[in-house]
Scaffold this motif. Structure first.
Motif, short mmCIF file in Angstrom:
data_model
loop_
_atom_site.label_atom_id
_atom_site.label_comp_id
_atom_site.label_asym_id
_atom_site.label_seq_id
_atom_site.Cartn_x
_atom_site.Cartn_y
_atom_site.Cartn_z
N ARG A 113 -9.65 10.90 -7.69
CA ARG A 113 -8.72 11.18 -6.59
C ARG A 113 -7.28 11.20 -7.05
NH1 ARG A 113 -8.34 12.76 -1.99
NH2 ARG A 113 -10.53 13.23 -2.30
N ALA A 114 -6.88 10.27 -7.89
CA ALA A 114 -5.48 10.26 -8.35
C ALA A 114 -5.16 11.53 -9.12
CB ALA A 114 -5.23 9.03 -9.21
N ALA A 115 -6.10 11.99 -9.94
CA ALA A 115 -5.88 13.23 -10.69
C ALA A 115 -5.80 14.42 -9.74
CB ALA A 115 -7.01 13.44 -11.70
N THR A 116 -6.64 14.45 -8.72
CA THR A 116 -6.61 15.53 -7.74
C THR A 116 -5.27 15.57 -7.02
OG1 THR A 116 -9.00 15.41 -7.43
CG2 THR A 116 -7.72 16.45 -5.68
N LEU A 117 -4.80 14.40 -6.60
CA LEU A 117 -3.50 14.34 -5.93
C LEU A 117 -2.37 14.75 -6.87
CD1 LEU A 117 -3.90 11.01 -3.92
CD2 LEU A 117 -4.01 13.35 -3.03
N TYR A 138 0.74 6.98 -2.61
CA TYR A 138 -0.68 6.82 -2.31
C TYR A 138 -1.26 5.62 -3.05
CZ TYR A 138 -5.70 7.78 -2.13
OH TYR A 138 -7.06 7.67 -1.95
N LEU A 139 -0.98 5.50 -4.33
CA LEU A 139 -1.52 4.39 -5.12
C LEU A 139 -0.93 3.06 -4.67
CD1 LEU A 139 -1.58 6.05 -8.65
CD2 LEU A 139 -3.54 5.50 -7.20
N ALA A 140 0.35 3.05 -4.31
CA ALA A 140 0.97 1.81 -3.82
C ALA A 140 0.32 1.37 -2.51
CB ALA A 140 2.47 2.03 -3.62
N ALA A 141 0.02 2.32 -1.64
CA ALA A 141 -0.65 1.98 -0.39
C ALA A 141 -2.00 1.33 -0.65
CB ALA A 141 -0.81 3.24 0.47
N HIS A 142 -2.79 1.94 -1.55
CA HIS A 142 -4.12 1.39 -1.83
C HIS A 142 -4.04 0.06 -2.57
CE1 HIS A 142 -7.05 4.49 -0.50
NE2 HIS A 142 -5.92 5.17 -0.37
#
Length: 517
Positions: A88-92, A104-108
């Motif tokens: 998912r991180a690569a897709t984003l 996004y990563l900070a939220a998760h």
């Protein structure tokens, strides 16, 4: 080739199995009108966490659930708590700028930390495990490239992602990324513990209470069949918002995937795994009634659009038997998730209706994502700054990079709408077999007929949401709409999705045939 064990007759997830864990107490339905500060619709992880957080802020909260706590996605998940989420991180990273991916990563991360802290205080089989994303040996290089890209994005964000193919699987992989010290748990006692905290604090928890509508103007009035709830704000935390006015049903794609609990001879892999090659496969273990079982999942498809659905269950069982010495399959179930157009969830107030907040589109990562959304919704309601809310805002316009996927998804909707009505669905004189359902075109219109538990049901086959023709899901024994993912029980009652009403009775007398004693 190993023989595939037969699928079990029951359709319960390992988490819902009463032999595994005591079912949470049933909360009474709403009885009469209420007035609160915030009404939350949906008792999954997002809704429950939001309600608890707002209650802790001193607000008076009402939580309404159409079925039971954890009845839908949250109680049928594979329940991984991980910042490594496939690719998912690569897709984003391919679709968005650096700051958006970081948000996004900070939220998760925040959702991960809050969930783990709360789960440690609940008896929910919380276990720390490494998470692994892998590409399968013998496939194209695209999967391995995606795995390496994922590792690069996570490292850039300060997460200790490690590449290496020795990941404890009994088959070869071409590339793998590991993120240590992630977690897994049983979601049902965790959700029950959140509901208990809310109830013990004097707040309303109402099950069997479906929200039918929310007023458009002024302070929100939430209408149900059992009373009305007036609130300063309403949080819609259903899998997909049950309000059409935000058009979220057109911006997320409903996806259904399958899971099975498998008894295996010999050692089990220790980590949590997810493949990047199609069909995607998920692996983890769980302690069920004192026995360590392998949980397999995947083989997803658009809701209502790939029948018979039991073929996907069979394919998952075949995959497991080809890779592990499977002795028995003890549980099988399926779950529904919503894939957003641009890969990012929608969180926050609706456009032109700031008193109504939504959270949807977690793309199968709702444990950390739903918790992060709850934190952001709490901050918005109490007026606190939140570092990732802007990136995930629910009222954002479609990004240019999302337009192709948005167009594709809505073209699919149009195609299923047209073909559903155009198909002849010729009636047959053949009696319905147990577990069978079919749509027939009659002089009374499109009729959905099925036989479950010896009882034959007959309803209109038109989804009340936007008029799609439903399809029979023989795996879950439900009527599923391929347009936007609404699902209905054999008797027509609504189960999930944007629809708030069940399948209508066909013109004339609807038939229900009960077996003779």
């Amino acid at each position: 080739m190993r023989m595939r064990p037969p699928l079990p007759a029951r359709e319960l997830s390992a988490w819902h199995d009463p032999e595994h864990a005591e079912e949470p107490d049933t909360y009474p339905r709403l009885d009469g009108d209420r007035r609160v500060d915030v009404a939350v619709v949906g008792a999954g992880i997002t809704g429950l966490t939001t309600a608890v957080l707002l209650a802790r802020e001193g607000l008076h909260v009402a939580l309404l659930e159409a079925r039971r706590v954890g009845a839908v996605a949250s109680g049928n998940t594979t329940a991984k708590i991980s910042l490594l989420q496939g690719t998912r991180a690569a897709t984003l990273d391919r679709r968005h700028d650096h700051d958006t991916v970081e948000a996004y990563l900070a939220a998760h991360r925040a959702g991960f930390d809050w969930l783990l802290d709360r789960a440690r205080r609940a008896d929910c089989d919380l276990e720390r495990r490494d998470a692994v994303t892998f590409s399968t040996a013998g496939r194209s290089s695209a999967g391995a490239d995606a795995v390496r890209h994922e590792a690069s994005v996570l490292r850039r964000a300060g997460l200790p992602a490690e590449l290496g193919t020795d990941v404890g699987l009994p088959f070869a992989v071409s590339e793998a990324v590991t993120l240590a010290d992630q977690a897994q748990f049983d979601p049902m006692p965790y959700l029950a513990d959140l509901a208990q905290e809310l109830h013990d604090g004097g707040h309303l928890v109402a099950e069997a209470t479906r929200a039918r509508s929310i007023s458009l103007l002024g302070a929100p009035r939430l209408r149900t069949d059992h009373g009305e709830v007036r609130a300063e704000r309403v949080v819609v935390a259903t899998g997909i918002p049950v309000l059409d006015r935000g058009l979220f049903f057109a911006r997320v794609e409903p996806s259904r995937s399958y899971a099975q609990a498998v008894r295996v001879d010999g050692p089990l892999p220790e980590a949590m795994y997810l493949s990047v090659d199609e069909p995607t496969v998920s692996l983890r273990t769980a302690e069920i009634e004192g026995e360590r079982l392998l949980l397999t999942g995947g083989f997803g498809h658009r809701v209502g659009a790939s029948t018979p659905t039991s073929s996907h269950e069979r394919a998952l069982a075949d995959w497991a038997a080809a890779h592990f010495p499977v002795r028995a399959i003890t549980h099988r179930w399926s779950a529904q998730d919503y894939l957003p157009e641009d890969g990012l969830p929608f969180v926050g107030p609706m456009r032109w209706q700031p008193r109504i907040l939504v959270a949807t589109g977690f793309a199968k990562w709702g444990m950390t994502g739903g918790t992060a959304a709850a934190l952001a919704l709490r901050d918005h309601v109490v007026g606190r700054a939140n570092p990732w809310m802007a990136a995930l805002r629910a009222d954002r316009a479609p990004a240019a990079s999302a337009l192709p996927s948005l167009a594709r998804a809505n073209t699919e909707v149009g195609r299923y709408l047209a073909t559903g009505w155009a198909r002849p669905h010729l009636p047959t004189s053949e009696p319905l077999r147990e577990g069978e359902g079919r749509v027939e075109t009659t002089t009374r219109g499109k009729i959905a007929r099925c036989r479950v538990g010896g009882v034959e049901h007959e309803r209109g086959a038109v989804c009340p949401h936007l008029g799609g023709i439903v399809a029979w899901n023989d795996a879950a024994q439900s009527w599923d709409c391929p347009l936007h993912g609404s699902r209905f029980a054999p008797d027509g009652d609504v189960l999930e999705g944007p629809a708030t009403a069940g399948l209508a009775a066909p013109p004339g007398l609807a038939r229900v045939v009960t077996p003779r004693g």
